[in-house]
Design a protein around this motif. Structure first.
Motif, PDB file in Angstrom:
ATOM      1  N   SER A   3      24.370  34.920 -69.856  1.00  0.00           N
ATOM      2  CA  SER A   3      25.071  36.182 -69.678  1.00  0.00           C
ATOM      3  C   SER A   3      24.143  37.282 -70.175  1.00  0.00           C
ATOM      4  N   SER A   4      24.529  38.531 -69.991  1.00  0.00           N
ATOM      5  CA  SER A   4      23.576  39.590 -70.263  1.00  0.00           C
ATOM      6  C   SER A   4      24.171  40.711 -71.081  1.00  0.00           C
ATOM      7  N   PRO A  17      26.260  44.454 -55.307  1.00  0.00           N
ATOM      8  CA  PRO A  17      25.396  43.439 -55.917  1.00  0.00           C
ATOM      9  C   PRO A  17      23.984  43.522 -55.356  1.00  0.00           C
ATOM     10  N   SER A  18      23.026  43.168 -56.199  1.00  0.00           N
ATOM     11  CA  SER A  18      21.629  43.223 -55.780  1.00  0.00           C
ATOM     12  C   SER A  18      21.093  41.812 -55.590  1.00  0.00           C
ATOM     13  N   ALA A  19      20.404  41.600 -54.454  1.00  0.00           N
ATOM     14  CA  ALA A  19      19.805  40.287 -54.174  1.00  0.00           C
ATOM     15  C   ALA A  19      18.758  39.965 -55.234  1.00  0.00           C
ATOM     16  N   TYR A  23      19.053  36.769 -57.766  1.00  0.00           N
ATOM     17  CA  TYR A  23      17.962  35.779 -57.841  1.00  0.00           C
ATOM     18  C   TYR A  23      17.559  35.566 -59.303  1.00  0.00           C
ATOM     19  N   ASP A  24      17.513  36.659 -60.058  1.00  0.00           N
ATOM     20  CA  ASP A  24      17.224  36.568 -61.493  1.00  0.00           C
ATOM     21  C   ASP A  24      18.262  35.678 -62.177  1.00  0.00           C
ATOM     22  N   TYR A  25      19.512  35.856 -61.800  1.00  0.00           N
ATOM     23  CA  TYR A  25      20.606  35.057 -62.377  1.00  0.00           C
ATOM     24  C   TYR A  25      20.433  33.580 -61.990  1.00  0.00           C
ATOM     25  N   ARG A  37      26.501  39.125 -61.174  1.00  0.00           N
ATOM     26  CA  ARG A  37      26.933  37.792 -61.601  1.00  0.00           C
ATOM     27  C   ARG A  37      28.173  37.355 -60.838  1.00  0.00           C
ATOM     28  N   ALA A  38      29.078  38.310 -60.578  1.00  0.00           N
ATOM     29  CA  ALA A  38      30.279  37.955 -59.808  1.00  0.00           C
ATOM     30  C   ALA A  38      29.865  37.518 -58.402  1.00  0.00           C
TER      31      ALA A  38
END
Ligand SMILES: C[S@@+](CC[C@H](N)C(=O)[O-])C[C@H]1O[C@@H](n2cnc3c(N)ncnc32)[C@H](O)[C@@H]1O
Length: 273
Positions: A3-4, A17-19, A23-25, A37-38
């Protein structure tokens, strides 16, 4: 997945949301927001193979960089470099040669900001915030020109990025435009999502993934071996073993070759003639 406590930024639209951050997640990174994250959790439910593909892709990138270093390459231009994570190109390259030069390119604000922070004080690595569909902006950017000498061989990395370029934006022509600026003996690496060699269950996962990314800032385009192979046929010769499933490209970990996600991506490297 971690989590962040990562802080929101004024230049990021937190409703989409960002691709890049999803991808980082998938790679267990911490530079993502609740909206990412969602979205990523929704992708995981419908396409659980995605983190495995992301890791195979990252591993392909690492082997490509090592291969290019073995071939004497000391300059890297990494298009769609993403949010820095484990095993970034400059870390691999500068371990072999501290003066190896690396220019990252990404248009996503978090990827740009985090890379800038990471690279502060590194005279031989930099990031340019730009859209890879504008090759002149990138190739003529002062930071690119400061670090990369295009009269000498370069490794141009298009790893995990052309899947976000629509047919209307002409990925084949884009590859050719970059290739024309590279000196003979340069290398151009591509990896791309695919599904044609997969069984019906994995093919269905990929179809659901494409549908899900319609809600993100980037859409995903799945291509065939034949499509991608065609991008290498202009002024380049594919190095062995050609365009293959990601873990089959010069493998150094045979466990990866047994991954169920193996058919979900192709990778290849062309040597500029
Ligand atoms: C899946 S990540 C790949 C990261 C890294 N290359 C890797 O393989 O691990 C794709 C990255 O490409 C970036 N990207 C997608 N389209 C782009 C474009 N048109 N211009 C610049 N960056 C782009 C995204 O922001 C994201 O960070």
């Amino acid at each position: 997945m971690s989590s962040s406590s990562f802080e929101p930024r004024s230049d990021v639209d937190l409703s989409v949301p960002s691709a890049a951050r999803a991808y980082d997640y998938f790679l267990d990174g911490a530079h993502n927001f609740a909206v990412d994250r969602a979205f990523a959790d929704q992708v995981l439910r419908i396409a659980p193979s995605v983190p495995a593909v992301a890791k195979l892709n990252r591993s392909f990138l690492r082997r490509v960089v090592k291969f290019c270093l073995d071939q004497g390459i000391r300059q890297f231009l990494d298009l769609g470099s993403g949010i820095p994570t484990v095993g970034n190109v400059h870390e691999i390259a500068q371990q072999v040669d501290p003066a190896a030069r690396v220019v990252y390119v990404d248009y996503e604000p978090v990827a740009y900001a985090h890379a800038r922070q990471l690279l502060a004080g590194n005279p031989f690595a930099s990031i340019v915030q730009a859209d890879i569909r504008n090759p002149d902006t990138i190739l003529d950017h002062p930071e690119t020109r400061r670090l990369i000498d295009f009269s000498q061989p370069v490794a141009l990395l298009m790893v995990g990025v052309l899947l976000f370029i629509s047919d209307d934006d002409g990925p084949r022509e884009l590859v050719a435009t970059y290739r024309r600026r590279l000196a003979p003996g340069s290398f151009l690496a591509i990896s791309h999502i695919a599904s044609e060699q997969a069984g019906p269950a994995l093919q269905a996962e990929v179809a659901r993934l494409v549908e899900a990314y319609a809600a993100a800032d980037e859409h995903v385009y799945v291509r065939t071996h034949r499509d991608i192979l065609g991008w290498f046929d202009d002024g380049m010769t594919l190095v062995e073993p050609g365009l293959v499933c990601l873990p089959d490209w010069r493998p150094d970990d045979h466990l990866e070759q047994q991954s169920a996600a193996r058919p979900l991506g192709y990778g290849g490297v062309g040597r500029v003639d």
